[in-house]
Structures are given as C-alpha cells and as structure tokens.
Scaffold this motif. Sequence first.
Motif, mmCIF file in Angstrom:
data_model
loop_
_atom_site.group_PDB
_atom_site.id
_atom_site.type_symbol
_atom_site.label_atom_id
_atom_site.label_comp_id
_atom_site.label_asym_id
_atom_site.label_seq_id
_atom_site.Cartn_x
_atom_site.Cartn_y
_atom_site.Cartn_z
ATOM 1 N N ASP A 1 -3.332 2.745 7.940
ATOM 2 C CA ASP A 1 -2.539 1.517 7.885
ATOM 3 C C ASP A 1 -1.059 1.871 7.760
ATOM 4 O OD1 ASP A 1 -2.357 -1.479 7.481
ATOM 5 O OD2 ASP A 1 -1.427 -0.789 5.627
ATOM 6 N N ASP A 2 -0.183 0.956 8.176
ATOM 7 C CA ASP A 2 1.264 1.242 8.115
ATOM 8 C C ASP A 2 1.845 1.117 6.714
ATOM 9 O OD1 ASP A 2 1.301 -1.475 7.689
ATOM 10 O OD2 ASP A 2 2.487 -1.967 9.467
ATOM 11 N N GLY A 3 1.020 0.730 5.736
ATOM 12 C CA GLY A 3 1.477 0.693 4.350
ATOM 13 C C GLY A 3 2.015 -0.638 3.888
ATOM 14 N N THR A 4 2.062 -1.620 4.781
ATOM 15 C CA THR A 4 2.664 -2.902 4.401
ATOM 16 C C THR A 4 1.649 -3.902 3.841
ATOM 17 O OG1 THR A 4 2.414 -3.747 6.658
ATOM 18 C CG2 THR A 4 4.500 -2.662 6.102
ATOM 19 N N CYS B 1 0.815 -1.218 0.000
ATOM 20 C CA CYS B 1 0.000 0.000 0.000
ATOM 21 C C CYS B 1 0.850 1.271 0.000
ATOM 22 C CB CYS B 1 -0.923 0.014 1.212
ATOM 23 S SG CYS B 1 -2.267 -1.198 1.129
ATOM 24 N N GLN B 2 2.046 1.199 0.578
ATOM 25 C CA GLN B 2 2.892 2.387 0.665
ATOM 26 C C GLN B 2 3.254 2.950 -0.704
ATOM 27 O OE1 GLN B 2 7.162 1.491 1.740
ATOM 28 N NE2 GLN B 2 6.324 -0.566 2.135
ATOM 29 N N CYS C 1 -6.575 -0.670 1.613
ATOM 30 C CA CYS C 1 -5.494 0.165 2.137
ATOM 31 C C CYS C 1 -6.071 1.316 2.956
ATOM 32 C CB CYS C 1 -4.647 0.727 0.999
ATOM 33 S SG CYS C 1 -3.658 -0.481 0.140
ATOM 34 N N ARG D 1 -0.866 4.347 -1.880
ATOM 35 C CA ARG D 1 -1.906 4.882 -0.994
ATOM 36 C C ARG D 1 -2.074 6.385 -1.159
ATOM 37 N NH1 ARG D 1 -1.198 3.408 5.131
ATOM 38 N NH2 ARG D 1 0.618 4.756 4.800
ATOM 39 N N TYR D 2 -1.012 7.097 -1.541
ATOM 40 C CA TYR D 2 -1.113 8.542 -1.755
ATOM 41 C C TYR D 2 -2.137 8.885 -2.833
ATOM 42 C CZ TYR D 2 1.626 7.843 -6.011
ATOM 43 O OH TYR D 2 2.044 7.416 -7.256
#
Length: 326
Positions: free
Chosen positions: A238-241, A201-202, A234, A205-206
């Motif tokens: 969330d931490d993006g992982t 997601c990192q 996402c 996600r932006y």
Amino acid sequence: MGRGSSNHTIILIFVVVLLAQLDAALVHGQATRVGFYSKTCPRVESIVRSTVQTHFRSNLTIAPGLLRMHFHDCFVHGCDASILIDGANTEKTAPPNSLLRGYEVIDDAKAKLEAACPGVVSCADILALAARDSVFVTKGSSWQVPTGRRDGRISLASDTSNLPGFRDSVDVQKQKFAEKGLDTKDLVALVGGHTIGTAACQFFRYRLYNFTTSGNDADPTIDPTFLPQLRALCPQNDDGTRRVGLDTGSQNRFDSSFFNNLRNSHGVLESDQKLWIDASTRTFVQRFLGVRGFSVEFGRSMVKMSNVDVKTGTEGEIRKICSAIN
C-alpha cells in the motif's frame, strides 16, 4: 518590637510572597484566566462550541484533528496559533503537520467572532477552546479553559523538530515534554488523546513487515493475534495513506480504552506502545485504565499544556484572520 511593626512585617512578607507567586505564574504562562472575555465577548465559548459541533456532525475527523492541532501548536513557540499561519515554510507545511485537519473550523469560528466582537478574541484562544470542545463532542469530559492568549507572529517549519515523534523512546518523549514544563503524568495523559482519531499506515507499517530486516517479521511488542488485523488494514504494497484507528474499536469516542489497548499490546504507534513497556510510564497507564481517573487528569494536563509559553498582555497580536499575520 511593637505590635504595629509586627503587623507591617507580616503585611510586607505577604506582599513579597504574592509578588513572587505572580512572577512565577507569568513565567509559566498562567496570566490567562477563566472568563477573560466575560465582558468583551461573552458569547465566545458558545460560538466556538456550536461551530465545532456543526462541523463535527458532517465530519467526525474534525475532533481529533483540532485536538492534535492544539497540541502541535503549543509545542512550537507556545500556544500562540502559529500553526495556523499560511505561507511557504511555515509550521503548517512541516512534515509532522502535513496531515492535520480542522483549519476550516477555526476560520469559521473566527469569522463569527469577528462579526460578534471584532478584534477581541485571539486565534490561539479559539484553538484552545476548540480542542476542549472536540473532547466534549466525542463524549469526553469538559473542563474550564483559561483564556487571554495572544497570537504569535512567527511560524517556521524548521522549528517543529521538537515535536514528539512516532518512533521516540520514552526517555526522548519525557525530555520533550519536560522542556515544556510537563511531567510524566502529563505525557501519558496527553498521549491518551489518541483515544480518538487515526494514523496513516506510513507512520507504523514498518512495525508490521521486516521490522528487523531479517525476514517478514513484525515488532515483537505487537500482540500476535492483533498483527493480522493490522496487516489487513495496511498491506505491505500500500502507498501508506490508508488510515487506522489509534484506539481500535473506539476511535470516535473519547474514553480510556486506549490504555486497555496498550496493556493488551494493541498500541498502533510504536511510541504509544512503549508507554506500557517502560515501568515509569506504565504506572500512569494503569492508573488511567478507569474512565474517570483519565478524564480528570486529561483536563488538568490540557490546561497545563495550553499555558505553555503563552503570549499575553501586549505581546503578539489579535489576528483579524487566523491564517495571516496582521
């Protein structure tokens, strides 16, 4: 001029042309050939394929991992297995490579090949074969892989800056591919490898939240009906992982649905979706909507990419283990 002189002239021209073609082939890394190990290690391809199949049965992420690993290897110092080398500040440690997977498959295949024919098969060739077999095990087409690469001795994290990025514009993507002798068709075909696998997601996600910093807005190139699905996968906090399939609905099968998703504005990565938005790349996306057209061109582009700046002959070395220079 007599017939003898004429014949000699024709022969001389033929030799000059042949030498010119050979020089050009060497410059473009075409010194590899299909069947390079036919006498020295005839079981090389069956050993690599069976190894990939064994690991894939227990872990489906192996296939896209190996495919991407080969891609990332070829874009830095050419296809020389420099991405496999362990150590501080090697390519493997660079941010673009931090989430790659499948190294254990290459190590396993190498160990088996060292037992069968020690000191013969390069790690670079194992990786090229494994990438092809990753497509095969996910129901994609197969193709003949020219072999004869040798392994590089240099691996620096700082050299990975030219790897294509998930925010790259089409012009930047085309430039990075052109630097490797790959054209726009190759670019679209090879990005089509995203038909298998996932992205954290990192990396996108932006696009889902505060895209323009003017509120809870999203990238307008995302289909509004697809946006809730991505946001559910996402969450903003969330931490993006968490990982999401790059080819929604078909992430474990090598097919052309990835391009259908781009046409429907369902591309997950910004750089992928731009291939539909830009007219110069949309032409090829449309061409690859059919499974057969894509699979044929993907194989051709993979062969072309796998010959980028390869080391052959007396260049480089044949590593005893893939994670360390001899």
